[in-house]
Scaffold this active site. Structure first.
Site, PDB file in Angstrom:
ATOM      1  N   TRP A 151     -85.596   9.594  53.899  1.00  0.00           N
ATOM      2  CA  TRP A 151     -84.247   9.453  53.340  1.00  0.00           C
ATOM      3  C   TRP A 151     -83.251  10.347  54.067  1.00  0.00           C
ATOM      4  O   TRP A 151     -82.114   9.944  54.318  1.00  0.00           O
ATOM      5  CB  TRP A 151     -84.271   9.710  51.825  1.00  0.00           C
ATOM      6  CG  TRP A 151     -85.202   8.764  51.154  1.00  0.00           C
ATOM      7  CD1 TRP A 151     -86.343   9.072  50.453  1.00  0.00           C
ATOM      8  CD2 TRP A 151     -85.149   7.331  51.182  1.00  0.00           C
ATOM      9  NE1 TRP A 151     -86.979   7.930  50.047  1.00  0.00           N
ATOM     10  CE2 TRP A 151     -86.280   6.846  50.473  1.00  0.00           C
ATOM     11  CE3 TRP A 151     -84.247   6.409  51.732  1.00  0.00           C
ATOM     12  CZ2 TRP A 151     -86.524   5.477  50.297  1.00  0.00           C
ATOM     13  CZ3 TRP A 151     -84.502   5.046  51.564  1.00  0.00           C
ATOM     14  CH2 TRP A 151     -85.620   4.595  50.853  1.00  0.00           C
ATOM     15  N   ASP A 158     -79.197  15.947  48.632  1.00  0.00           N
ATOM     16  CA  ASP A 158     -79.685  14.798  47.878  1.00  0.00           C
ATOM     17  C   ASP A 158     -80.842  15.309  47.015  1.00  0.00           C
ATOM     18  O   ASP A 158     -81.877  15.711  47.534  1.00  0.00           O
ATOM     19  CB  ASP A 158     -80.163  13.731  48.867  1.00  0.00           C
ATOM     20  CG  ASP A 158     -80.858  12.545  48.192  1.00  0.00           C
ATOM     21  OD1 ASP A 158     -81.069  12.582  46.965  1.00  0.00           O
ATOM     22  OD2 ASP A 158     -81.215  11.590  48.915  1.00  0.00           O
ATOM     23  N   LYS A 200     -85.309   8.265  39.011  1.00  0.00           N
ATOM     24  CA  LYS A 200     -86.591   8.956  39.118  1.00  0.00           C
ATOM     25  C   LYS A 200     -86.820   9.894  37.931  1.00  0.00           C
ATOM     26  O   LYS A 200     -87.900   9.953  37.379  1.00  0.00           O
ATOM     27  CB  LYS A 200     -86.645   9.745  40.429  1.00  0.00           C
ATOM     28  CG  LYS A 200     -86.548   8.821  41.638  1.00  0.00           C
ATOM     29  CD  LYS A 200     -86.305   9.553  42.916  1.00  0.00           C
ATOM     30  CE  LYS A 200     -86.105   8.604  44.082  1.00  0.00           C
ATOM     31  NZ  LYS A 200     -87.251   7.766  44.411  1.00  0.00           N
TER      32      LYS A 200
END
Length: 360
Positions: free
Chosen positions: A101, A171, A195
């Site tokens: 990511w 992030d 999540k």
């Protein structure tokens, strides 16, 4: 059918209490005669829901007044573009690449300016966090970017990088609200909620207000300007209304549990059960350098692809769901977010022991 233990990396398990409460309110939210799913985002009732959610999140994270909280859409992927578009004044940014990511964020930022990869752990399949105490920070860098917890690879920054005075952008999608955090160390802290906090479709961005600019280039889309959303209190366009409502319920659940210090304690306890077994097992082994292990995502392998597949299939039959590793790395991965009870981790370890005995 009874509920399974869901080890999915996201969308992931939510607190049962929250799901039951939402079920009770599905047809009639607090006497309104309708579901939150059907409600106008311009209504007084919904305005209270989003404002209360923001107030509870501020409370949980001790978010100072000089930071804005935005409830957005488009996932982390959209932020990979929004961040350089909004923050690149000099057209330069530094990226620490510790997983897929962060790598994708770096590649996306390269479309809008000069994105420097200043550290990476790709040389060892992202199985560790590089030393970030003395990085070659670009003098012109507008920010330094990290993905704080790497969902696929199971690594975590336990020490934030030395950005040498540059703004830190992080992030936190897969470690959001899993532990106390000092928001003032970041310029922007953001993540998808699917999540650890709520259903897929909501992205929360916490941004220092002085970084919200109104002098952006014309090419920046209206919806990707932080100013657009901040000025409108996240209600410029129709927000992911139901998702925000569920997030609000999770914030209240977290406060009821004792807040983020309590969650960290529980998460450490759960992770220890699993890591202790992995460290003693002759069949299974963890794939991450010990000091960089995540409390949220635990990847492990047997070293044999067929055995891995057998384990995943038999675990599923035993009510242990979604243990297959990410398609890019294989093996197994147990995501043990806030809502995963300790009993779920104990059941997993018990099953792993039995599997080891039967397959050694």
């Amino acid at each position: 059918m009874s509920r399974v233990y869901n080890f999915s990396a996201g969308p992931a398990c939510l607190p049962e209490e929250v799901l039951k409460e939402a079920a009770d309110e599905m047809l009639d939210y607090q006497g309104s005669g309708m579901s939150v799913m059907e409600m106008s985002h311009r209504s007084k009732t919904y305005d209270n829901i989003i404002k209360e959610a923001e107030a509870d999140l501020r409370d949980l994270m001790n978010i100072p007044d000089d930071y804005a909280v935005l409830f957005l859409q488009g996932g982390a992927w959209t932020q990979f573009s929004a961040i350089p578009m909004n923050l690149m004044k000099n057209g330069v940014a530094d990226y620490i690449v510790t997983g897929q990511w962060a790598k994708k964020a770096w590649q996306e930022a390269s479309k809008y300016g000069k994105a420097n990869k200043i550290a990476s752990s790709e040389d060892e399949t992202f199985s560790y966090i590089p030393d970030c105490s003395d990085l070659p920070i670009d003098d012109d860098a507008d920010y330094v970017y990290i993905c704080e917890n790497n969902t696929i690879y199971g690594t975590k920054f336990w020490q934030l990088p030395n950005t040498k005075g540059k703004i830190l952008v992080s992030d936190v999608s897969s470690c959001f609200l899993s532990e106390p955090v000092d928001v003032t160390k970041y310029g922007v802290i953001y993540g998808g909620v699917q999540k650890n906090i709520g259903p897929a479709g909501v992205t929360i961005v916490i941004i220092r207000k002085d970084l919200i600019r109104d002098d952006l280039p014309d090419f920046v889309p209206t919806l990707l300007k932080y100013k657009t959303q901040a000025d409108a209190g996240s209600l410029f366009n129709t927000p992911p209304a139901y998702g925000i409502y569920i997030c609000g319920k999770v914030f209240k659940w977290l406060k009821k549990q004792g807040g983020l210090a309590e969650m960290k304690k529980r998460n450490e306890e759960k992770a220890k059960i699993l890591y202790d077994f992995l460290d003693s097992s002759k069949l299974f082994k963890g794939t991450v350098r010990k000091e960089d292990r995540s409390l949220m995502n635990v990847p492990f392998v047997t070293g044999n692809d067929e055995l891995d597949a057998k384990f995943v299939a038999e675990a599923k039959a035993a009510g242990l769901e979604s243990l297959k590793g990410h398609r890019s790395v294989g093996g197994m991965r147990a995501s043990i977010y806030n809502a995963m009870p300790k009993a779920g981790v104990e059941k997993l370890v018990e099953f792993m022991k039995k599997f080891e005995e039967e397959n050694s």
